[in-house]
Design a protein around this motif. Structure first.
Motif, PDB file in Angstrom:
ATOM      1  N   LEU A  24     112.425 -39.910  35.692  1.00 15.05           N
ATOM      2  CA  LEU A  24     111.559 -40.829  36.434  1.00 15.05           C
ATOM      3  C   LEU A  24     111.078 -40.213  37.747  1.00 15.05           C
ATOM      4  O   LEU A  24     109.899 -40.326  38.104  1.00 15.05           O
ATOM      5  N   PHE A  25     111.981 -39.563  38.470  1.00 14.82           N
ATOM      6  CA  PHE A  25     111.601 -38.970  39.749  1.00 14.82           C
ATOM      7  C   PHE A  25     110.601 -37.834  39.564  1.00 14.82           C
ATOM      8  O   PHE A  25     109.586 -37.773  40.263  1.00 14.82           O
ATOM      9  N   SER A  26     110.881 -36.929  38.632  1.00 13.52           N
ATOM     10  CA  SER A  26     109.968 -35.802  38.433  1.00 13.52           C
ATOM     11  C   SER A  26     108.622 -36.270  37.888  1.00 13.52           C
ATOM     12  O   SER A  26     107.584 -35.705  38.231  1.00 13.52           O
ATOM     13  N   ALA A  27     108.632 -37.317  37.059  1.00 15.45           N
ATOM     14  CA  ALA A  27     107.380 -37.852  36.533  1.00 15.45           C
ATOM     15  C   ALA A  27     106.561 -38.505  37.639  1.00 15.45           C
ATOM     16  O   ALA A  27     105.338 -38.335  37.711  1.00 15.45           O
ATOM     17  N   ALA A  28     107.220 -39.253  38.507  1.00 15.08           N
ATOM     18  CA  ALA A  28     106.508 -39.894  39.620  1.00 15.08           C
ATOM     19  C   ALA A  28     105.927 -38.847  40.570  1.00 15.08           C
ATOM     20  O   ALA A  28     104.794 -38.991  41.051  1.00 15.08           O
ATOM     21  N   PHE A  29     106.686 -37.792  40.822  1.00 14.36           N
ATOM     22  CA  PHE A  29     106.195 -36.722  41.696  1.00 14.36           C
ATOM     23  C   PHE A  29     104.980 -36.032  41.087  1.00 14.36           C
ATOM     24  O   PHE A  29     103.965 -35.824  41.760  1.00 14.36           O
ATOM     25  N   ALA A  30     105.072 -35.679  39.807  1.00 16.28           N
ATOM     26  CA  ALA A  30     103.953 -35.008  39.136  1.00 16.28           C
ATOM     27  C   ALA A  30     102.720 -35.909  39.099  1.00 16.28           C
ATOM     28  O   ALA A  30     101.588 -35.451  39.329  1.00 16.28           O
ATOM     29  N   ALA A  31     102.923 -37.195  38.821  1.00 16.68           N
ATOM     30  CA  ALA A  31     101.801 -38.130  38.781  1.00 16.68           C
ATOM     31  C   ALA A  31     101.152 -38.272  40.153  1.00 16.68           C
ATOM     32  O   ALA A  31      99.924 -38.306  40.270  1.00 16.68           O
ATOM     33  N   ALA A  32     101.957 -38.339  41.210  1.00 18.40           N
ATOM     34  CA  ALA A  32     101.411 -38.470  42.560  1.00 18.40           C
ATOM     35  C   ALA A  32     100.617 -37.232  42.970  1.00 18.40           C
ATOM     36  O   ALA A  32      99.538 -37.336  43.576  1.00 18.40           O
ATOM     37  N   VAL A  33     101.141 -36.067  42.620  1.00 19.51           N
ATOM     38  CA  VAL A  33     100.440 -34.827  42.964  1.00 19.51           C
ATOM     39  C   VAL A  33      99.102 -34.755  42.241  1.00 19.51           C
ATOM     40  O   VAL A  33      98.062 -34.430  42.841  1.00 19.51           O
ATOM     41  N   LEU A  34      99.094 -35.081  40.954  1.00 24.89           N
ATOM     42  CA  LEU A  34      97.837 -35.012  40.212  1.00 24.89           C
ATOM     43  C   LEU A  34      96.852 -36.091  40.646  1.00 24.89           C
ATOM     44  O   LEU A  34      95.645 -35.848  40.701  1.00 24.89           O
ATOM     45  N   PHE A  35      97.359 -37.284  40.966  1.00 21.00           N
ATOM     46  CA  PHE A  35      96.463 -38.320  41.486  1.00 21.00           C
ATOM     47  C   PHE A  35      95.831 -37.855  42.787  1.00 21.00           C
ATOM     48  O   PHE A  35      94.626 -38.001  42.995  1.00 21.00           O
ATOM     49  N   GLY A  36      96.633 -37.271  43.666  1.00 20.81           N
ATOM     50  CA  GLY A  36      96.094 -36.768  44.923  1.00 20.81           C
ATOM     51  C   GLY A  36      95.088 -35.648  44.726  1.00 20.81           C
ATOM     52  O   GLY A  36      94.083 -35.566  45.441  1.00 20.81           O
TER      53      GLY A  36
END
Length: 94
Positions: A24-36
């Motif tokens: 969950l943490f790594s997925a949220a981080f990856a999603a936030a980076v790509l959204f940004g």
């Protein structure tokens, strides 16, 4: 991962909990980076409202897809690595 009685030991439950948290943490981080990366330029540069909306929608879509893909890939890899390579065999040389 399951014991012979069908119940998991404390170490197995802890390993599952840690793996879910990591997924969950790594997925949220990856999603936030790509959204940004996708939607960020819409807020940094002076773009029209239509372009800004499109970039935010595309960024959100990419983030959701990456989030679920990352969670599934981490948990599937954990599930596969927990299986013995040779079920029923206890001797590593057999």
């Amino acid at each position: 991962m399951e014991s012979y009685g069908g119940r998991r030991g404390q170490a197995e439950r802890d390993a599952i909990t840690v793996e879910i948290g990591y997924a969950l943490f790594s997925a949220a981080f990856a999603a936030a980076v790509l959204f940004g990366a996708v939607a960020g330029p819409a807020f940094v540069f002076d773009v029209s409202d239509g372009t800004r909306g499109t970039l935010v929608r595309v960024g959100a879509t990419v983030a959701v897809v990456v989030f679920f893909a990352r969670v599934v890939s981490v948990l599937m890899r954990f599930r596969q690595s927990s299986q013995p390579s040779q079920p029923g065999r206890t001797n590593p040389d057999s």
